[in-house]
Structures are given as C-alpha cells and as structure tokens.
Design a protein around this motif. Structure first.
Motif, PDB file in Angstrom:
ATOM      1  N   LEU A   1       3.166  30.933  23.393  1.00 10.88           N
ATOM      2  CA  LEU A   1       1.683  30.882  24.225  1.00 10.88           C
ATOM      3  C   LEU A   1       2.425  30.770  25.880  1.00 10.88           C
ATOM      4  O   LEU A   1       1.680  30.459  27.112  1.00 10.88           O
ATOM      5  N   LEU A   2       3.318  29.970  26.308  1.00 10.96           N
ATOM      6  CA  LEU A   2       4.280  29.193  26.894  1.00 10.96           C
ATOM      7  C   LEU A   2       4.663  30.053  27.796  1.00 10.96           C
ATOM      8  O   LEU A   2       5.521  30.459  27.276  1.00 10.96           O
ATOM      9  N   PRO A   3       5.017  29.408  29.572  1.00 16.15           N
ATOM     10  CA  PRO A   3       5.938  30.794  29.880  1.00 16.15           C
ATOM     11  C   PRO A   3       6.794  30.234  30.082  1.00 16.15           C
ATOM     12  O   PRO A   3       8.177  31.384  30.143  1.00 16.15           O
ATOM     13  N   ALA A   4       7.487  28.955  28.900  1.00 16.50           N
ATOM     14  CA  ALA A   4       9.483  28.490  29.778  1.00 16.50           C
ATOM     15  C   ALA A   4       9.370  29.039  28.585  1.00 16.50           C
ATOM     16  O   ALA A   4      10.849  29.621  28.472  1.00 16.50           O
ATOM     17  N   THR A   5       8.518  29.620  27.167  1.00 24.33           N
ATOM     18  CA  THR A   5       9.332  30.260  26.465  1.00 24.33           C
ATOM     19  C   THR A   5      10.202  31.706  27.194  1.00 24.33           C
ATOM     20  O   THR A   5      11.068  32.334  26.278  1.00 24.33           O
ATOM     21  N   GLN A   6       9.019  31.762  27.429  1.00 28.46           N
ATOM     22  CA  GLN A   6       9.476  33.345  27.859  1.00 28.46           C
ATOM     23  C   GLN A   6       9.997  33.650  28.899  1.00 28.46           C
ATOM     24  O   GLN A   6      11.102  34.544  29.079  1.00 28.46           O
ATOM     25  N   ALA A   7      10.944  32.601  29.346  1.00 29.05           N
ATOM     26  CA  ALA A   7      10.975  32.253  31.033  1.00 29.05           C
ATOM     27  C   ALA A   7      12.534  32.574  30.127  1.00 29.05           C
ATOM     28  O   ALA A   7      13.615  32.914  30.805  1.00 29.05           O
ATOM     29  N   MET A   8      12.900  31.262  29.025  1.00 31.29           N
ATOM     30  CA  MET A   8      14.499  31.138  28.437  1.00 31.29           C
ATOM     31  C   MET A   8      14.536  32.108  27.739  1.00 31.29           C
ATOM     32  O   MET A   8      15.981  32.718  27.511  1.00 31.29           O
ATOM     33  N   ASN A   9      13.536  33.264  26.951  1.00 33.02           N
ATOM     34  CA  ASN A   9      14.015  34.436  26.610  1.00 33.02           C
ATOM     35  C   ASN A   9      14.673  35.351  27.580  1.00 33.02           C
ATOM     36  O   ASN A   9      15.357  36.053  27.234  1.00 33.02           O
ATOM     37  N   ALA A  10      13.958  35.907  28.328  1.00 30.37           N
ATOM     38  CA  ALA A  10      14.465  36.311  29.411  1.00 30.37           C
ATOM     39  C   ALA A  10      15.425  36.294  30.002  1.00 30.37           C
ATOM     40  O   ALA A  10      16.526  36.593  30.691  1.00 30.37           O
ATOM     41  N   PHE A  11      16.036  35.183  30.218  1.00 29.56           N
ATOM     42  CA  PHE A  11      16.742  34.696  31.317  1.00 29.56           C
ATOM     43  C   PHE A  11      17.873  34.801  29.803  1.00 29.56           C
ATOM     44  O   PHE A  11      19.522  35.636  30.616  1.00 29.56           O
ATOM     45  N   ASN A  12      18.388  34.417  28.732  1.00 30.02           N
ATOM     46  CA  ASN A  12      18.906  34.489  27.565  1.00 30.02           C
ATOM     47  C   ASN A  12      19.239  35.646  27.610  1.00 30.02           C
ATOM     48  O   ASN A  12      20.720  36.789  27.639  1.00 30.02           O
ATOM     49  N   GLY A  13      18.534  36.971  27.431  1.00 29.70           N
ATOM     50  CA  GLY A  13      18.440  38.405  26.901  1.00 29.70           C
ATOM     51  C   GLY A  13      19.159  39.226  28.509  1.00 29.70           C
ATOM     52  O   GLY A  13      20.254  39.963  28.101  1.00 29.70           O
ATOM     53  N   LEU A  14      18.831  38.288  29.855  1.00 20.26           N
ATOM     54  CA  LEU A  14      18.231  39.844  30.670  1.00 20.26           C
ATOM     55  C   LEU A  14      20.300  38.987  31.759  1.00 20.26           C
ATOM     56  O   LEU A  14      20.363  39.764  32.406  1.00 20.26           O
ATOM     57  N   ALA A  15      20.064  38.049  31.466  1.00 16.36           N
ATOM     58  CA  ALA A  15      21.314  36.733  32.006  1.00 16.36           C
ATOM     59  C   ALA A  15      21.833  36.186  31.715  1.00 16.36           C
ATOM     60  O   ALA A  15      23.647  36.387  32.238  1.00 16.36           O
ATOM     61  N   MET A  16      22.172  35.996  30.736  1.00 12.49           N
ATOM     62  CA  MET A  16      23.194  34.949  30.213  1.00 12.49           C
ATOM     63  C   MET A  16      24.009  35.928  29.629  1.00 12.49           C
ATOM     64  O   MET A  16      24.959  35.318  28.460  1.00 12.49           O
ATOM     65  N   GLY A  17      23.674  36.601  28.794  1.00  8.83           N
ATOM     66  CA  GLY A  17      24.445  37.656  28.091  1.00  8.83           C
ATOM     67  C   GLY A  17      24.036  36.877  26.510  1.00  8.83           C
ATOM     68  O   GLY A  17      25.308  37.084  25.699  1.00  8.83           O
ATOM     69  N   LYS A  18      23.549  36.659  26.527  1.00 10.38           N
ATOM     70  CA  LYS A  18      23.062  36.154  25.220  1.00 10.38           C
ATOM     71  C   LYS A  18      21.880  37.148  24.268  1.00 10.38           C
ATOM     72  O   LYS A  18      21.738  37.963  24.530  1.00 10.38           O
ATOM     73  N   VAL A  19      22.454  36.906  23.096  1.00 10.24           N
ATOM     74  CA  VAL A  19      20.820  37.621  22.118  1.00 10.24           C
ATOM     75  C   VAL A  19      19.392  37.301  22.067  1.00 10.24           C
ATOM     76  O   VAL A  19      19.484  35.802  21.972  1.00 10.24           O
ATOM     77  N   ALA A  20      18.647  37.643  22.514  1.00  7.19           N
ATOM     78  CA  ALA A  20      18.041  37.361  22.769  1.00  7.19           C
ATOM     79  C   ALA A  20      16.626  37.674  21.588  1.00  7.19           C
ATOM     80  O   ALA A  20      16.808  38.035  21.092  1.00  7.19           O
ATOM     81  N   ASP A  21      15.610  35.952  21.244  1.00  7.82           N
ATOM     82  CA  ASP A  21      14.618  35.709  20.380  1.00  7.82           C
ATOM     83  C   ASP A  21      14.485  37.262  20.693  1.00  7.82           C
ATOM     84  O   ASP A  21      13.627  37.299  18.795  1.00  7.82           O
ATOM     85  N   PHE A  22      13.141  37.846  21.278  1.00  2.00           N
ATOM     86  CA  PHE A  22      12.572  38.510  21.568  1.00  2.00           C
ATOM     87  C   PHE A  22      12.855  39.257  22.473  1.00  2.00           C
ATOM     88  O   PHE A  22      13.407  39.011  23.330  1.00  2.00           O
ATOM     89  N   SER A  23      12.003  40.854  22.710  1.00  5.40           N
ATOM     90  CA  SER A  23      12.041  41.485  23.575  1.00  5.40           C
ATOM     91  C   SER A  23      12.287  40.850  24.999  1.00  5.40           C
ATOM     92  O   SER A  23      11.075  39.864  25.749  1.00  5.40           O
ATOM     93  N   PRO A  24      13.308  41.113  25.838  1.00  9.13           N
ATOM     94  CA  PRO A  24      13.546  40.180  27.113  1.00  9.13           C
ATOM     95  C   PRO A  24      12.472  41.004  28.486  1.00  9.13           C
ATOM     96  O   PRO A  24      12.199  39.822  29.131  1.00  9.13           O
ATOM     97  N   TRP A  25      12.567  41.883  28.587  1.00  4.92           N
ATOM     98  CA  TRP A  25      11.424  42.580  29.063  1.00  4.92           C
ATOM     99  C   TRP A  25      10.079  42.473  29.124  1.00  4.92           C
ATOM    100  O   TRP A  25       8.909  42.404  29.966  1.00  4.92           O
ATOM    101  N   GLY A  26      10.004  42.431  27.065  1.00  5.66           N
ATOM    102  CA  GLY A  26       8.563  41.682  27.345  1.00  5.66           C
ATOM    103  C   GLY A  26       8.206  40.557  27.906  1.00  5.66           C
ATOM    104  O   GLY A  26       7.478  40.118  29.035  1.00  5.66           O
ATOM    105  N   SER A  27       8.839  39.837  27.807  1.00  6.91           N
ATOM    106  CA  SER A  27       9.194  38.730  28.482  1.00  6.91           C
ATOM    107  C   SER A  27       8.954  38.899  30.133  1.00  6.91           C
ATOM    108  O   SER A  27       7.318  37.982  30.269  1.00  6.91           O
TER     109      SER A  27
END
Lengths: 305, 269
Positions: free
Chosen positions: B194-220
C-alpha cells in the motif's frame, strides 16, 4: 456617472445561523468613490469579498464590471484591483518579485513607478516579512493598481499608514477616479469617508440603514448644527435672547454659541438681530454635524432614523 | 516570460530562500544519505546493492511528504491564496508549480546521490539508466501528488504532520529502504504494497538496478502513475482558496481514493 459598474440586488449571506448580510441592494456608478461604512460585524467585508468573488452569496444578484463574480470569477481578475484587509504574500517574496508576479498573471508590464510613488523605492529588494505593516499595505495597494483595473476595492486602506502616505493614497484615489475608475472604500475612518466618497452606505446588522452623499446623510440626521458668532459689541451675549430653532446656547471665548435644529432661520435671525442692535459682525462659523456624528447616531440607535 | 514560467522561477527561488524547504529538499535527505552510507554497510553489507534507489526514494519522500504540504496549508491560512485568487492566479498553478519545483530540487539531489555514492561508498550504479530515470520521474510524480493532496485536505499545519507521517514512517520501516521487501513476513508484505515507497523500490530493482523484482515492476510503475494522476485530480477537486471559507466541492475523506491503485495492486500483483 450614470452607468452602473456594480449592482447588488437582494444580496444575502449567512454563516451557519448568523446572518451576515440580509437583503442588501445598491448600485455604484462609473468613476464614483463609494464608501461602505459600518461597525465591526455589520457585513462590510462579506459584501466586499462576495463582490470580489472570494465568497459565494446565498441569494441575490451581484454584477461587477459586467461580470457575475460567483459564476465568472475567472473573468473578474483583470477587471478589479483589490487591497484586502488581511491579505498575505509569501514571506520570502521581494517587493519587485511580487510586482512582476501579479503583473505577469494580469498580462501587463510591471509598474515599478507605483512602488516609487508609494514610497517603496528603497524596499524593492526587501522580502515581504521584512516590511512594516504600513509598507505591506502600500505594497498591497500598488499590486491592486498595477494592472489599471476598472474597479478598485479598498478595505481599510489607510490603516497603519502615516500622514504623508495617507495624503499620497488620497491623491492616487482622486487620480484613479478622474480616469474613470470606480472605487469601493470600506473604512472605519469617517473623516476619510466623508472627504473622499461621492456616496456612502451605512451598514448595520447586515442591512443598509442609509445611503447617499455624505452631505445628504449628515443633513437628514437629528444632530444639531453649531453656530458660533462674534460681534463688535457682543450684542448676542444676552442669555435671554430667543432665536428660532435654537435648542441650546452659551458662550466660549468671545463667541456666542448656538445649537440649531434648522440652520436657515437661525442664521437669518442672528443677522437681523445684529443689524437691529446696530452691531457689526466680526466672525460667523457654521459647523454642521459630521458624518461621524451621523454614523454614531444611526449605529447607537440600532438604525432607527 | 509567461505567467506560468514567472511563477515557476519565483517558486524555485523562494523555495531556496525558505529554510524549512531547504532542510526538507536538501539538508535532511543528503545528511541522512551520508549517515546511512557510513553506518549501514558496516551493519548490513547488502544495503549497498540498493543504496542509490533507497536514498533517492528517501529524498523523494522527505521533499514531497514532509516538504510540500506544509507551505500549502500555511499559504492558505495566511490568506495568500485569497491574494492569488483576486489576482487571477489559477488553482492549477498553485497546485502544480510547487510540485514541479520540488521535482527540480529532487533532480539535483538525485544527481548528487547517484554521482557521489559510487565514489564515496562504492555503491553499484544503475544498469538501465532509462529505467532509472523513468522510475525516478514516476515516483516523484506520485509522491508529489500525495504531498499536494495532503496540503489541500489538511485543516491545519498540525494535521499535515499527522497525514504525512502516516505514510512517511511506515515507508521508512516497510518500504524496502532499510530492509528488503523479501525479508518481511507475508502479511506485512501485503500491507507494504500500500506504500508508494514499496512500489518505487520494486520498480527500481526490476527496471534500473538489474535485480529480480519481488513483483511486476511495470505493475508498480502503473500503480504509481495512476495514483499520481488521481492525487492531482483529487487535489484540484478538493482545493479551497480560503481557510475561513468552508465551502468545498467534496468531503476531504475523498482523498483516500488515492489509495485505490495500491489496493488493486495488492490484490492483483
């Protein structure tokens, strides 16, 4: 001054159970200075702010420069200039920046001459929080005038101003009036209202108790006109002398003083008495009731006239 | 110069002159970044892997949730919006320009963190710069929208603190800034979504840092973007010029609609 610039008809406004304005109607003509007077809580500011589009009326019709201030407030900004009683600017904005900012939104060039004219030349680089109360009011006035509006609302414009600034403000108001600008002046300063206004309305408990020129309003009251007369032989100093329409009489310094309810017959009788006594008139002064006297009469009597 | 440009440059300059905004936009996030950079790698060496996005998200939260709402409420209480209204300043400008100038401050702070972290702390840089910039922009947009909305609905400056902290504090604890999302208990993970920070970190991990996102980064990203649109729309709808004028187009609780994309995401992602 026949074309109306402001028209208010059956205007009402309440705040909860409190009726601030109750069925007020008046018209203000082009190039007129119109004074809105009344004690605190009379409904002046509510009326002004509704005309400025800040508040929404509960009932009635308001028009300002051809615009409905409630439904067409977006069209109103360029037509009116407002010096609010309590208006703020961001603390860190400078005087110059404020002028540029508001002029940009009005689509006109900044009018820095107004700042100089209002004694803010030395303060153009100062931030808003560094200005004195009087300087803040002068800046608010400069911002209200900068885009040459056709209607100006001034709410207590001389509060906090020194004598010189007050004179400057009155001169600016007269210049604006000469150029056809309509001015609505809300003030507690009766001398200012009497001096500057073509017409005034006195509000009490949300309704207009009287409206007209200061001269008309002061003439219709129950106030007594003071007549002070000095003659060569003091022929009027007899305390038993009887003059028409005089309710009180006495003397002060070398003057005989009469308080008259009807000035015409009283002065005629004084002149006739002096001639009949073969006396000579040195000085005669007539002091009619001031607007302040009339205002107090109306407001302390609860509006009964 | 147009009125909008003039307003923007003025807001930017006055923002720099304002000590509180200077603190929230620069001193607080950069000071926290330096402190975390020196302390956290000693406690948790894995922190460095997400240090740059975590500190950028922190800077965004500080500037938008703590920095944006208060000046809006103070300006309304001081009658500044009344002055603006009678001088034809539109509500859109009043709401969008502080968000845009905050965005510009955030670009500067983000550049400082992104360029200095590899040099100072040997933190890894993003592997996908387009994804990094896109995620930064969408996160800043979403959080700025929430900050502006809090400023619009808060009845006083004290209330802004309450609303802001309701999002800021959980974001710090559960948003993946200090502790990875994957280490949270499953029930808490759902709440964290429910927090914007969680969605942002997930998107950063999946789309920018080359890490495996915990759920869909595009969804975030879609959740953040949609909530940003909703927040600015609601702020515009609920905006009031005058603290003395209680007339508002809707009840302030309508602002809770901004959580709708996060709730949907919690179910779907």
């Amino acid at each position: 001054m026949n074309d109306s610039v402001i028209s208010v008809k059956d205007f009402t406004k309440s705040y909860g159970d409190f009726v601030a304005v109750d069925g007020v109607s008046f018209v203000v003509h082009r190039g007129e200075i119109f004074g809105l007077l009344g004690p605190n809580g009379a409904g002046k500011t509510t009326t002004l702010e509704s005309l400025e589009g800040i508040r929404t009326p509960d009932g009635g019709t308001l028009r300002v420069a051809g615009v409905d201030p409630t439904r067409e407030s977006h069209k109103l900004g360029g037509k009116i200039g407002v010096q609010l009683q309590t208006s703020g600017l961001p603390d860190s904005i400078t005087v110059d920046e404020a002028m540029k900012f508001f002029c940009a939104y009005h689509g006109v060039d900044p009018n820095f001459n107004l700042l100089d004219r209002l004694g803010l030349a030395e303060k153009r680089g100062a931030q808003y929080h560094q200005l004195s109360t009087g300087q803040k009011r002068r800046l608010a006035l400069a911002l209200a005038l900068a885009h040459n509006p056709s209607v100006i609302f001034l709410d207590e414009p001389t509060a906090g101003l020194d004598v010189a600034s007050r004179v400057d403000l009155h001169n600016i108001m007269r210049e604006q009036q000469e150029s056809g600008t309509t001015i609505i002046l809300a003030t507690h300063d009766m001398a200012e209202a009497e001096e500057m206004s073509d017409r005034v309305a006195i509000l009490l408990d949300g309704s207009i108790k009287t409206i007209g020129s200061p001269m008309d309003i002061t003439a219709t009251g129950a106030g007594l006109t003071k007549v002070s007369v000095r003659t060569e032989s003091s022929s009027l100093s007899d305390p038993d002398i009887t003059l028409p329409a005089v309710s009180q009489q006495g003397s002060k310094d070398e003057y005989s003083v009469f308080f008259s309810t009807d000035i015409g017959p009283t002065v005629s009788a004084i002149i006739n008495h002096i001639e009949a006594q073969r006396d000579s008139l040195i000085d005669l002064r007539v002091e009619r009731p001031s607007l302040e006297d009339r205002f107090l009469e109306i407001t302390t009597n609860g509006g009964s006239q | 110069m147009t009125a909008f440009t003039n307003h923007f440059t003025l807001e930017f300059r006055t923002g720099i002159r304002n000590r509180t905004l200077l603190l929230m936009n620069y001193l607080f996030p950069l000071g926290f970044y330096l402190m975390m950079g020196f302390v956290m790698p000693v406690i948790n060496p894995l922190f460095l892997e997400t240090m740059i996005p975590a500190m950028v998200v922190f800077a965004i939260l500080a500037a938008t949730l703590l920095g944006l709402p208060d000046p809006l409420v103070s300006a309304r209480e001081a009658g500044i919006f009344r002055s603006y209204k009678i001088n034809a300043v539109p509500a859109n400008s009043i709401l969008s320009i502080p968000a845009l100038t905050t965005g510009l401050h955030l670009v500067i702070v983000t550049a400082i963190i992104t360029l200095s972290a590899p040099l100072l702390f040997d933190a890894p840089t993003p592997v996908n710069w387009s994804g990094y910039i896109l995620t930064f922009a969408v996160t800043a947009f979403a959080c700025a929208g929430i900050g502006v909305l809090i400023g619009v609905i808060s009845s006083s400056t004290r209330m802004t603190v309450l609303w802001s902290q309701l999002i800021f504090l959980p974001s710090m604890l559960l948003g993946g800034l200090m502790l990875p999302y994957s280490m949270l208990p499953e029930a808490v993970q759902k709440i964290a979504q429910l927090l914007p920070a969680t969605q942002a970190m997930n998107a950063f991990n999946g789309l920018a840092m080359g890490k495996v996102a915990d759920f869909s980064p595009w969804g975030s990203l879609i959740i953040l973007f949609t909530s940003g649109i909703l927040a600015f729309g609601l702020a515009n709808y609920l905006f009031s010029w005058d603290s003395q004028n209680s007339t508002r187009r809707g009840h302030p609780l309508l602002a809770l609609l901004v959580l709708l994309p996060y709730l949907l995401g919690m179910v779907v992602l």
